[in-house]
Scaffold this motif. Structure first.
Motif, PDB file in Angstrom:
ATOM      1  N   UNK A  97     -48.827 -49.561 -44.334  1.00  0.00           N
ATOM      2  CA  UNK A  97     -47.911 -48.212 -44.136  1.00  0.00           C
ATOM      3  C   UNK A  97     -46.848 -48.436 -45.286  1.00  0.00           C
ATOM      4  N   UNK A  98     -46.366 -49.571 -45.363  1.00  0.00           N
ATOM      5  CA  UNK A  98     -45.240 -49.641 -46.568  1.00  0.00           C
ATOM      6  C   UNK A  98     -46.016 -49.597 -47.907  1.00  0.00           C
ATOM      7  N   UNK A  99     -47.176 -50.111 -48.132  1.00  0.00           N
ATOM      8  CA  UNK A  99     -47.770 -50.124 -49.463  1.00  0.00           C
ATOM      9  C   UNK A  99     -48.226 -48.838 -49.725  1.00  0.00           C
ATOM     10  N   UNK A 100     -48.784 -48.174 -48.667  1.00  0.00           N
ATOM     11  CA  UNK A 100     -49.239 -46.766 -49.033  1.00  0.00           C
ATOM     12  C   UNK A 100     -48.018 -45.711 -49.031  1.00  0.00           C
ATOM     13  N   UNK A 101     -47.015 -45.988 -48.648  1.00  0.00           N
ATOM     14  CA  UNK A 101     -45.742 -45.128 -48.709  1.00  0.00           C
ATOM     15  C   UNK A 101     -45.794 -44.227 -47.576  1.00  0.00           C
ATOM     16  N   UNK A 102     -46.073 -44.454 -46.568  1.00  0.00           N
ATOM     17  CA  UNK A 102     -46.331 -43.799 -45.246  1.00  0.00           C
ATOM     18  C   UNK A 102     -45.168 -44.005 -44.186  1.00  0.00           C
ATOM     19  N   UNK A 103     -43.898 -44.619 -44.740  1.00  0.00           N
ATOM     20  CA  UNK A 103     -43.060 -45.010 -43.714  1.00  0.00           C
ATOM     21  C   UNK A 103     -41.682 -44.252 -43.766  1.00  0.00           C
ATOM     22  N   UNK A 104     -41.540 -43.163 -44.608  1.00  0.00           N
ATOM     23  CA  UNK A 104     -40.594 -42.067 -44.684  1.00  0.00           C
ATOM     24  C   UNK A 104     -40.753 -41.451 -43.416  1.00  0.00           C
ATOM     25  N   UNK A 105     -39.419 -41.115 -42.578  1.00  0.00           N
ATOM     26  CA  UNK A 105     -39.450 -40.370 -41.392  1.00  0.00           C
ATOM     27  C   UNK A 105     -39.681 -39.006 -41.690  1.00  0.00           C
ATOM     28  N   UNK A 106     -40.273 -38.266 -40.924  1.00  0.00           N
ATOM     29  CA  UNK A 106     -40.478 -36.728 -40.960  1.00  0.00           C
ATOM     30  C   UNK A 106     -39.138 -36.006 -40.565  1.00  0.00           C
ATOM     31  N   UNK A 107     -38.642 -35.219 -41.282  1.00  0.00           N
ATOM     32  CA  UNK A 107     -37.471 -34.392 -40.638  1.00  0.00           C
ATOM     33  C   UNK A 107     -37.830 -33.045 -40.419  1.00  0.00           C
ATOM     34  N   UNK A 108     -37.595 -32.775 -38.897  1.00  0.00           N
ATOM     35  CA  UNK A 108     -37.894 -31.475 -38.474  1.00  0.00           C
ATOM     36  C   UNK A 108     -36.981 -30.432 -38.888  1.00  0.00           C
ATOM     37  N   UNK A 109     -37.253 -29.213 -39.105  1.00  0.00           N
ATOM     38  CA  UNK A 109     -36.440 -28.319 -39.527  1.00  0.00           C
ATOM     39  C   UNK A 109     -35.050 -27.955 -38.323  1.00  0.00           C
ATOM     40  N   UNK A 110     -35.469 -27.904 -37.465  1.00  0.00           N
ATOM     41  CA  UNK A 110     -34.295 -27.799 -36.322  1.00  0.00           C
ATOM     42  C   UNK A 110     -33.380 -29.034 -36.227  1.00  0.00           C
ATOM     43  N   UNK A 111     -33.815 -30.095 -36.645  1.00  0.00           N
ATOM     44  CA  UNK A 111     -32.975 -31.334 -36.890  1.00  0.00           C
ATOM     45  C   UNK A 111     -32.353 -31.183 -37.630  1.00  0.00           C
ATOM     46  N   UNK A 112     -32.747 -30.784 -39.002  1.00  0.00           N
ATOM     47  CA  UNK A 112     -31.828 -30.706 -40.234  1.00  0.00           C
ATOM     48  C   UNK A 112     -30.698 -29.486 -40.101  1.00  0.00           C
ATOM     49  N   UNK A 113     -31.241 -28.535 -39.368  1.00  0.00           N
ATOM     50  CA  UNK A 113     -30.151 -27.180 -39.301  1.00  0.00           C
ATOM     51  C   UNK A 113     -29.046 -27.893 -38.402  1.00  0.00           C
ATOM     52  N   UNK A 114     -29.430 -28.557 -37.411  1.00  0.00           N
ATOM     53  CA  UNK A 114     -28.330 -29.327 -36.632  1.00  0.00           C
ATOM     54  C   UNK A 114     -27.297 -30.018 -37.127  1.00  0.00           C
ATOM     55  N   UNK A 115     -27.859 -30.909 -38.016  1.00  0.00           N
ATOM     56  CA  UNK A 115     -26.943 -31.830 -38.852  1.00  0.00           C
ATOM     57  C   UNK A 115     -26.156 -31.021 -39.644  1.00  0.00           C
ATOM     58  N   UNK A 116     -26.541 -29.879 -40.396  1.00  0.00           N
ATOM     59  CA  UNK A 116     -25.902 -29.028 -41.370  1.00  0.00           C
ATOM     60  C   UNK A 116     -24.840 -28.425 -40.405  1.00  0.00           C
ATOM     61  N   UNK A 117     -25.040 -27.851 -39.234  1.00  0.00           N
ATOM     62  CA  UNK A 117     -24.219 -27.149 -38.357  1.00  0.00           C
ATOM     63  C   UNK A 117     -22.952 -28.181 -38.016  1.00  0.00           C
ATOM     64  N   UNK A 122     -17.366 -30.031 -38.714  1.00  0.00           N
ATOM     65  CA  UNK A 122     -16.420 -31.077 -39.133  1.00  0.00           C
ATOM     66  C   UNK A 122     -15.324 -30.633 -40.132  1.00  0.00           C
ATOM     67  N   UNK A 123     -15.947 -29.478 -40.905  1.00  0.00           N
ATOM     68  CA  UNK A 123     -15.017 -28.916 -42.093  1.00  0.00           C
ATOM     69  C   UNK A 123     -14.052 -27.932 -41.376  1.00  0.00           C
ATOM     70  N   UNK A 124     -14.083 -27.365 -40.348  1.00  0.00           N
ATOM     71  CA  UNK A 124     -13.187 -26.367 -39.796  1.00  0.00           C
ATOM     72  C   UNK A 124     -11.809 -26.898 -39.780  1.00  0.00           C
ATOM     73  N   UNK A 125     -10.954 -26.155 -40.492  1.00  0.00           N
ATOM     74  CA  UNK A 125      -9.653 -26.629 -40.426  1.00  0.00           C
ATOM     75  C   UNK A 125      -9.235 -27.146 -42.197  1.00  0.00           C
ATOM     76  N   UNK A 126     -10.030 -27.497 -42.514  1.00  0.00           N
ATOM     77  CA  UNK A 126     -10.011 -28.057 -44.006  1.00  0.00           C
ATOM     78  C   UNK A 126     -10.622 -27.048 -45.147  1.00  0.00           C
ATOM     79  N   UNK A 127      -9.839 -26.054 -45.070  1.00  0.00           N
ATOM     80  CA  UNK A 127     -10.349 -25.291 -46.008  1.00  0.00           C
ATOM     81  C   UNK A 127     -11.668 -23.991 -45.768  1.00  0.00           C
ATOM     82  N   UNK A 128     -12.050 -24.372 -44.379  1.00  0.00           N
ATOM     83  CA  UNK A 128     -13.267 -23.526 -43.906  1.00  0.00           C
ATOM     84  C   UNK A 128     -12.684 -23.065 -42.464  1.00  0.00           C
ATOM     85  N   UNK A 129     -13.136 -21.670 -42.505  1.00  0.00           N
ATOM     86  CA  UNK A 129     -13.015 -20.816 -41.123  1.00  0.00           C
ATOM     87  C   UNK A 129     -13.826 -20.801 -40.510  1.00  0.00           C
ATOM     88  N   UNK A 130     -14.092 -20.492 -38.944  1.00  0.00           N
ATOM     89  CA  UNK A 130     -15.212 -20.335 -38.131  1.00  0.00           C
ATOM     90  C   UNK A 130     -16.060 -19.263 -38.518  1.00  0.00           C
TER      91      UNK A 130
END
Length: 131
Positions: A97-117, A122-130
């Protein structure tokens, strides 16, 4: 964790369509478990030395294939060494798997949105409003 045995070999496999050029494969064997894959290279079966597992000849095409096989051997040995130093169990599956490059984790869309949210909260109150 160390393995009991580790092997790497190159060989030619006959294609389904009759031809003088066969496909170059490599096989990784760890503790008797084998995994093989194609190198996506073709080579004339009359110009192959199975004992040395290399192309025969001094022409540029033979030198090029042998250099590629040496580079692949080096890459596989580096992967094995890295797995050994990190304490991972060395298996034929993981190494392939390492040789063929099949080790990168698959990121799911909902997990990526949750990470962004979470980053936005974390930026609330530091120049950002709700809003």
């Amino acid at each position: 964790m160390l393995e009991s045995s580790f092997g790497l070999g190159f060989f030619l496999k006959r294609p389904k369509i009759e031809s003088r050029e066969w496909i170059v494969y490599f096989r990784i064997t760890v503790d008797g478990i084998r995994k093989e894959s194609s190198t996506k290279r073709r080579w004339d079966n009359t110009r192959w030395d199975q004992r040395f597992e290399r192309a025969v000849g001094s022409k540029e095409d033979a030198k090029s294939l042998n250099f590629f096989l040496d580079s692949l051997t080096l890459k596989i040995n580096e992967i094995k060494t890295e797995m050994m130093y990190s304490g991972k169990t060395i298996t034929a599956d993981k190494t392939m798997d390492e040789v063929l490059g099949r080790t990168a984790p698959k990121i799911k869309v909902l997990e990526e949105f949750q990470k962004h949210n979470d980053e936005m909260v974390a930026l609330l109150g530091k120049g950002y409003a709700k809003a």
